[in-house]
Design a protein around this motif. Structure first.
Motif, PDB file in Angstrom:
ATOM      1  N   GLU A 268       0.823  -1.210   0.000  1.00 49.01           N
ATOM      2  CA  GLU A 268       0.000   0.000   0.000  1.00 49.01           C
ATOM      3  C   GLU A 268       0.862   1.267   0.000  1.00 49.01           C
ATOM      4  N   THR A 269       2.144   1.147   0.285  1.00 48.48           N
ATOM      5  CA  THR A 269       3.060   2.302   0.297  1.00 48.48           C
ATOM      6  C   THR A 269       4.420   1.835  -0.182  1.00 48.48           C
ATOM      7  N   PHE A 270       5.096   2.667  -1.001  1.00 46.22           N
ATOM      8  CA  PHE A 270       6.522   2.401  -1.196  1.00 46.22           C
ATOM      9  C   PHE A 270       7.344   3.600  -0.758  1.00 46.22           C
ATOM     10  N   LEU A 271       8.500   3.290  -0.208  1.00 47.01           N
ATOM     11  CA  LEU A 271       9.433   4.298   0.299  1.00 47.01           C
ATOM     12  C   LEU A 271      10.740   4.112  -0.462  1.00 47.01           C
ATOM     13  N   VAL A 272      11.358   5.232  -0.869  1.00 48.28           N
ATOM     14  CA  VAL A 272      12.593   5.152  -1.657  1.00 48.28           C
ATOM     15  C   VAL A 272      13.684   5.954  -0.970  1.00 48.28           C
ATOM     16  N   HIS A 273      14.867   5.350  -0.859  1.00 50.17           N
ATOM     17  CA  HIS A 273      16.013   6.072  -0.301  1.00 50.17           C
ATOM     18  C   HIS A 273      16.380   7.212  -1.244  1.00 50.17           C
ATOM     19  N   GLN A 274      16.663   8.389  -0.689  1.00 47.69           N
ATOM     20  CA  GLN A 274      16.897   9.581  -1.522  1.00 47.69           C
ATOM     21  C   GLN A 274      18.076   9.411  -2.484  1.00 47.69           C
ATOM     22  N   ALA A 275      19.037   8.547  -2.115  1.00 46.55           N
ATOM     23  CA  ALA A 275      20.221   8.386  -2.972  1.00 46.55           C
ATOM     24  C   ALA A 275      19.878   7.756  -4.326  1.00 46.55           C
ATOM     25  N   VAL A 276      18.771   6.987  -4.383  1.00 52.92           N
ATOM     26  CA  VAL A 276      18.407   6.356  -5.657  1.00 52.92           C
ATOM     27  C   VAL A 276      17.088   6.891  -6.226  1.00 52.92           C
ATOM     28  N   ALA A 277      16.560   7.933  -5.576  1.00 57.10           N
ATOM     29  CA  ALA A 277      15.249   8.444  -5.995  1.00 57.10           C
ATOM     30  C   ALA A 277      15.279   8.917  -7.451  1.00 57.10           C
ATOM     31  N   ASN A 278      16.322   9.667  -7.822  1.00 61.00           N
ATOM     32  CA  ASN A 278      16.376  10.203  -9.195  1.00 61.00           C
ATOM     33  C   ASN A 278      16.348   9.091 -10.241  1.00 61.00           C
ATOM     34  N   GLU A 279      17.021   8.013  -9.940  1.00 59.15           N
ATOM     35  CA  GLU A 279      17.055   6.935 -10.917  1.00 59.15           C
ATOM     36  C   GLU A 279      15.789   6.066 -10.844  1.00 59.15           C
ATOM     37  N   PHE A 280      15.337   5.789  -9.597  1.00 58.43           N
ATOM     38  CA  PHE A 280      14.250   4.813  -9.427  1.00 58.43           C
ATOM     39  C   PHE A 280      12.862   5.398  -9.674  1.00 58.43           C
ATOM     40  N   VAL A 295      -0.639   6.846  -8.062  1.00 50.86           N
ATOM     41  CA  VAL A 295       0.334   7.062  -6.986  1.00 50.86           C
ATOM     42  C   VAL A 295      -0.044   8.311  -6.196  1.00 50.86           C
ATOM     43  N   HIS A 296      -0.095   8.158  -4.850  1.00 47.03           N
ATOM     44  CA  HIS A 296      -0.359   9.283  -3.951  1.00 47.03           C
ATOM     45  C   HIS A 296       0.965   9.614  -3.272  1.00 47.03           C
ATOM     46  N   GLY A 297       1.643  10.682  -3.742  1.00 46.78           N
ATOM     47  CA  GLY A 297       3.014  10.890  -3.300  1.00 46.78           C
ATOM     48  C   GLY A 297       3.224  12.109  -2.425  1.00 46.78           C
ATOM     49  N   ASP A 298       4.343  12.096  -1.708  1.00 46.79           N
ATOM     50  CA  ASP A 298       4.758  13.303  -0.979  1.00 46.79           C
ATOM     51  C   ASP A 298       5.357  14.290  -1.997  1.00 46.79           C
ATOM     52  N   GLU A 299       5.800  15.450  -1.515  1.00 47.31           N
ATOM     53  CA  GLU A 299       6.255  16.484  -2.454  1.00 47.31           C
ATOM     54  C   GLU A 299       7.451  16.012  -3.280  1.00 47.31           C
ATOM     55  N   ARG A 300       8.329  15.230  -2.648  1.00 46.46           N
ATOM     56  CA  ARG A 300       9.518  14.790  -3.391  1.00 46.46           C
ATOM     57  C   ARG A 300       9.152  13.817  -4.504  1.00 46.46           C
ATOM     58  N   ILE A 301       8.189  12.954  -4.254  1.00 40.60           N
ATOM     59  CA  ILE A 301       7.726  12.048  -5.323  1.00 40.60           C
ATOM     60  C   ILE A 301       7.030  12.861  -6.419  1.00 40.60           C
ATOM     61  N   ARG A 302       6.240  13.852  -5.991  1.00 40.87           N
ATOM     62  CA  ARG A 302       5.471  14.639  -6.968  1.00 40.87           C
ATOM     63  C   ARG A 302       6.361  15.464  -7.891  1.00 40.87           C
ATOM     64  N   SER A 303       7.601  15.739  -7.417  1.00 41.16           N
ATOM     65  CA  SER A 303       8.507  16.533  -8.257  1.00 41.16           C
ATOM     66  C   SER A 303       8.908  15.773  -9.524  1.00 41.16           C
ATOM     67  N   TYR A 304       8.646  14.446  -9.539  1.00 42.24           N
ATOM     68  CA  TYR A 304       9.039  13.652 -10.713  1.00 42.24           C
ATOM     69  C   TYR A 304       7.930  13.537 -11.760  1.00 42.24           C
ATOM     70  N   TYR A 320      -5.536   0.575   0.873  1.00 38.90           N
ATOM     71  CA  TYR A 320      -6.380   0.882  -0.298  1.00 38.90           C
ATOM     72  C   TYR A 320      -7.136  -0.357  -0.780  1.00 38.90           C
ATOM     73  N   LEU A 321      -6.444  -1.494  -0.862  1.00 38.39           N
ATOM     74  CA  LEU A 321      -7.024  -2.703  -1.477  1.00 38.39           C
ATOM     75  C   LEU A 321      -7.476  -2.421  -2.908  1.00 38.39           C
ATOM     76  N   SER A 322      -6.806  -1.481  -3.577  1.00 41.26           N
ATOM     77  CA  SER A 322      -7.175  -1.084  -4.940  1.00 41.26           C
ATOM     78  C   SER A 322      -5.896  -0.691  -5.671  1.00 41.26           C
ATOM     79  N   LEU A 323      -6.021  -0.280  -6.925  1.00 38.65           N
ATOM     80  CA  LEU A 323      -4.837   0.112  -7.701  1.00 38.65           C
ATOM     81  C   LEU A 323      -4.415   1.530  -7.330  1.00 38.65           C
ATOM     82  N   ASP A 324      -4.126   1.723  -6.043  1.00 38.42           N
ATOM     83  CA  ASP A 324      -3.587   2.973  -5.518  1.00 38.42           C
ATOM     84  C   ASP A 324      -2.403   2.626  -4.642  1.00 38.42           C
ATOM     85  N   ILE A 325      -1.429   3.532  -4.602  1.00 39.34           N
ATOM     86  CA  ILE A 325      -0.304   3.309  -3.697  1.00 39.34           C
ATOM     87  C   ILE A 325       0.202   4.659  -3.206  1.00 39.34           C
TER      88      ILE A 325
END
Lengths: 424, 424
Positions: A268-280, A295-304, A320-325
């Motif tokens: 229901e959530t994914f978290l990404v280490h900032q060191a690989v965020a740009n690539e991942f 995707v329901h993201g924080d500001e850093r995710i939304r910047s992409y 969610y139990l749906s196609l949301d994360i």
């Protein structure tokens, strides 16, 4: 229902529980052979009675349609030959499993010569409260009979006639093979009052297992004096570490979210280490979008990407139990652990990493029923874990945690054998 | 207390629970060496502070005397150098026990190559509610620290100052050895309200263990939303079978009743098969009388002696905890089993017999935490069972049943290690 009817309903529930208790005493000392014969007879009876069961099911579906129930729920309710065949196969599979009763958990001879053994015994009477799918009726009955327990089944009122037909068939098969039919009963009465009486039947019912949505489980936990095993709510996380194999991470994330989004072990959530965020993150967002995931993201995710919906505080806690994360960038593994501790439900959380140190730290620090390294959260399942069957997934810490198979449906007792020993 | 103070008290309890939770996160990943060093430091600190602790204890005793408390209870309350030394020795003994945390309960590689392990982990925060003796404070704290749990201790108000002094000493020792002192706390506040807040702190407290009389345990079970492990009420039976060695039976019955009548594993009822009643009952009555025991018998027992008090219906259900015992003649082993099922508390029940068939039948049919053959009920005890320590004796079926040692103070989690595994 009027107040005047309630004492009658309570008495009906308690009477059923007492009959279950009697049946449990009988069932507790039956051999594996006797129980397996009953399970196989239950399977055959479901197949023989399939037309009757489908007729009862058709009435449930007509009633659901008249109440404008969604087609998704009607699909869960619906029984056909294939689904009844699957129920029967499930019972035969349980017959093939090892009997947990009598297993010696530990045992030794004490210095004074007393022989001590701790052995598995049935609970006695198990109550199962569940929603929607009528196949749970046969599954739960099979697991309880195999583990020597009588079961009181409380299904959804929407599946009332289907459940009644299934239970009638199962009881006849029990009776035909010489086991007490009262080992499998529906809780009598309708509405919440009947459930309440079940939850207060401490001393007659040994354990209650609610299977269903968060609100059902919460109400059982709050109101029950019978011990409860909580199941199923899964706010599962996938954490992509700085040293993750990023292609593998995309594949795992997609599998964890989208392979079957409606189940409790879906991410229901994914978290990404900032060191690989740009690539991942850009690759992940594209892959998720292609799979139809919002995707329901924080500001850093939304910047992409402008496709990312702004996450609210609620998103972090939502199953969610749906196609949301939900998605967020974190500064460190410890921040990921803190996020999971704060928002997780203690079901399943995964780290994707090539670092042994990171894997060890995550496994030690994340306090969930199942902690996964470099694999999909979807593996937390009794079948996948090799248990052969599952009565639910416990997200509490007492008695059972994670997928519950047959041994989790038992208690133990100590047997002490002496030769006239007295305590000095 | 006024109503206006209650929200403040609730907040104090919840704050303590939150601090315990933080401490538990820290403690969960500490090594056995770190925990054992803390336990040894706690032991030494109790000895160093013994004068302070005895001074606090003297205040409790003065208050108890002023309230005309019985000398028996004052004796249980009283601490002296010897008793404080015993508390310290208990902590050192726990330091010597194997650490349950990290034990692999089961583990295998799945057909798809996933590695699965189920390992023991601490619960997190354990609440202990207990009566009378202040030594429980140190015992419970030691067992919880060793098993990686933070503990919230709620002792008797009569031991308030003693418990506060002991906890202060233990916390200093934790702090001195680098462990979080909030791992050991008293529940703040007095009276029943504080206990209520503790019982409703679901999510902050993982398990509650009430230790004490039946009414304490009943109220916790009824009111708590935190999972509870019931302990201790023991209405234990000794059944003298038709094939018993009758001299041995006299010795065991005397030991079970009179060796220490105030504890939960003492016998409260004996049942005699009618075939040996003529030979056994007169001897038993004489031996019990010589030991100062009052027998409350049914009519058949009373026919052997005018000293036997007429048993009322209540006697069969009473945990006397005194030099009293109920007694009845039964027509068969199955009648004995039925009596025990109806009146027993599921603690410990013994059969005395030379018949293998009778022993097997009794062991299978009696559903108690501990079923004993040809030995005294008094052996049901964590120390006697070789556990090295005991937090209580569970008389419920969920999680733990019978004497609870260190492993029973843990939960488990599954660790799943893959190499990019996704579910097909």
């Amino acid at each position: 229902m009027t107040d005047a009817q309630r004492p009658h309903e309570q008495e009906a529930v308690l009477t059923a529980a007492r009959r279950a208790r009697e049946a449990a005493v009988d069932l507790a000392t039956r051999s594996r052979a006797a129980k397996d014969a009953a399970l196989n007879a239950m399977a055959a009876a479901l197949e023989v009675d399939s037309a009757l069961i489908m007729a009862a099911n058709a009435n449930d579906i007509d009633r659901a349609r008249a109440m404008h129930t969604s087609e998704a729920i009607i699909d869960r309710l619906k029984l056909d030959d294939k689904r009844i065949g699957a129920m029967a196969d499930g019972l035969r599979q349980v017959a093939g499993l090892v009997d947990p009763v009598g297993e010696v958990v530990r045992g030794y001879t004490l210095p004074n010569g007393l022989e001590l053994r701790q052995v598995r015994v049935p609970f006695g009477v198990v109550g199962i409260i569940y929603e929607a799918r009528p196949n749970v009726t046969a599954d739960a009955a099979g697991l309880c009979v195999k583990s020597g327990n009588a079961v009181l089944l409380r299904g959804s009122s929407s599946a009332r006639e289907s459940n009644a037909a299934i239970v009638e068939t199962l009881r006849r098969a029990l009776s035909d093979t010489g086991l007490p039919p009262d080992a499998v009963q529906l809780v009598p009465g309708d509405g919440h009052e009947a459930v309440k009486h079940l939850m207060r039947a401490r001393g007659l019912v040994d354990v209650l297992i609610p299977r269903g949505g968060a609100s059902l489980i919460k109400s059982v936990v709050e109101e029950s004096t019978v011990p409860v095993i909580e199941t199923g709510v899964g706010n599962c996380h996938v954490y992509v570490d700085s040293s993750a194999d990023l292609d593998q991470a995309i594949a795992i994330l997609l599998n964890a979210k989208a392979q079957r989004p409606s189940v409790c072990n879906a991410a229901e959530t994914f978290l990404v280490h900032q060191a690989v965020a740009n690539e991942f993150v850009p690759k992940a967002l594209t892959a998720l979008k292609d799979a139809g995931v919002t995707v329901h993201g924080d500001e850093r995710i939304r910047s992409y990407s402008k496709d990312v919906v702004r996450a609210t505080d609620d998103d972090w806690d939502t199953e969610y139990l749906s196609l949301d994360i939900a998605a967020a960038v974190v500064d460190s593994l410890d921040d990921a652990v803190r996020h999971i501790r704060k928002h997780g439900s203690g079901h399943t959380d995964a780290i994707l990493t090539r670092s042994q140190a990171a894997a060890r730290r995550f496994v030690a620090a994340v306090d969930s029923a199942s902690v996964v390294v470099n694999a999909s959260t979807r593996f937390t399942d009794g079948g996948e874990f090799g248990f052969g069957a599952e009565i639910g997934i416990s997200t509490q810490k007492l008695h059972a945690r994670g997928p519950m198979g047959l041994p989790e449906l038992t208690s133990t007792k100590y047997i002490v054998i002496g030769e006239g020993h007295v305590r000095p």
